[in-house]
Design an enzyme around this catalytic site. Structure first.
Site, short mmCIF file in Angstrom:
data_model
loop_
_atom_site.label_atom_id
_atom_site.label_comp_id
_atom_site.label_asym_id
_atom_site.label_seq_id
_atom_site.Cartn_x
_atom_site.Cartn_y
_atom_site.Cartn_z
N ASP A 67 17.44 -22.18 -121.51
CA ASP A 67 18.35 -20.93 -121.40
C ASP A 67 18.37 -20.09 -120.91
OD1 ASP A 67 17.43 -21.30 -123.69
OD2 ASP A 67 19.84 -21.21 -124.80
N ASN A 136 27.31 -20.35 -135.01
CA ASN A 136 28.28 -20.44 -134.77
C ASN A 136 28.68 -21.94 -133.80
OD1 ASN A 136 27.32 -20.55 -131.91
ND2 ASN A 136 29.13 -18.73 -131.44
N HIS A 138 26.15 -23.09 -131.68
CA HIS A 138 26.17 -23.72 -130.52
C HIS A 138 24.86 -24.28 -130.06
CE1 HIS A 138 23.96 -19.35 -130.49
NE2 HIS A 138 23.05 -20.18 -129.80
N GLU A 143 28.68 -21.75 -125.77
CA GLU A 143 29.31 -21.55 -127.15
C GLU A 143 30.68 -22.33 -127.50
OE1 GLU A 143 27.92 -18.91 -128.89
OE2 GLU A 143 26.91 -17.12 -127.75
#
Ligand code: GLP
Length: 234
Positions: A67, A136, A138, A143
């Protein structure tokens, strides 16, 4: 999923580096999927040491990063491009032509995503993908709520992710609100995956990964359906 529990960050880095080392010894021209974030830094350090000792070479490797932030120049110290140069690329025998990182400042990010997927299709599949884990759940910048069928795409970063990453920027407002990330399906095509998670902050996410259900609300959970995943955690 194979699980390797470690007692220290040093051990986590050693275990991860060993897996990359044996991949490179098995196949010199491996395609490596690389991750940023603080977790893999120790692994990169160990890989540089192995390179310096002559145990491994990156000369024939092709790399794909997961990313990159949107709208952050590649020269920005917090861009993942700079991160990778600093923590690995500039310290081993890798040349620019071997390296793939999404261009977060491309004129059309949508086109950039298709271009990245095409590159992945030409060079792939990734032999070994390294992943970190967001609190979370990810992976990359996928996400919660991201489709398991996603390919490289543009994402709006979750508030919790921006907060978690704010420590690297001068002010929280400086953390980009968007990023380009390889999708979940792109990641799942990798032949082998290692996921690294260390510290108290990651405990809940690790428990949910091991004991929770497979759900798009927790992106990492899909890894349970991959045939060759090793989770190294502590
Ligand atoms: C970032 C990256 C992820 C990384 C995650 C965890 O948001 N995009 O690829 O896995 O954060 O980072 P850290 O290792 O610093 O906890």
């Amino acid at each position: 999923m194979n699980q390797i529990e470690v007692n220290s960050y040093e051990q986590l880095s050693e275990q991860a580096a060993k897996i990359v080392e044996s991949q490179l010894q098995k196949k010199k021209n491996s395609v490596l999927g690389l991750a940023t974030g603080s977790t893999p830094v120790g692994m990169y350090k160990q890989l540089i040491e192995k390179y310096e000792k002559g145990d491994i070479s990156f000369a024939d490797v092709t790399s794909f990063n997961l990313d990159e932030y949107a709208a952050l120049e590649r020269t920005h110290p917090q861009s993942y491009f700079q991160f990778m140069k600093k923590h690995l690329f500039d310290q081993v025998d890798m040349k620019p032509g071997q390296i793939h990182i999404p261009n977060g400042t491309a004129e059309s990010l949508v086109q950039e995503c298709s271009r990245y997927e095409e590159d992945l299709a030409v060079h792939g599949p990734i032999d070994l993908q390294v992943l970190g884990l967001g609190i979370n759940g990810h992976i990359g910048f996928n996400e919660p709520g991201t489709s398991f069928q996603s390919r490289t795409h543009v994402v709006d970063l979750a508030e919790s992710t921006r907060e978690a990453n704010a420590r690297f920027f001068e002010r929280k407002e400086d953390v980009p609100s968007q990023a380009v990330t390889m999708g979940i399906e792109s990641i799942m095509k990798s032949r082998k995956i290692i996921l690294l998670a260390y510290g108290e902050m990651k405990r809940t996410a690790i428990d949910r990964l091991f004991y929770g259900e497979v759900s798009e609300e927790f992106p990492a959970s899909i890894l349970k359906e991959h045939p060759d995943v090793t989770v190294i955690y502590g």
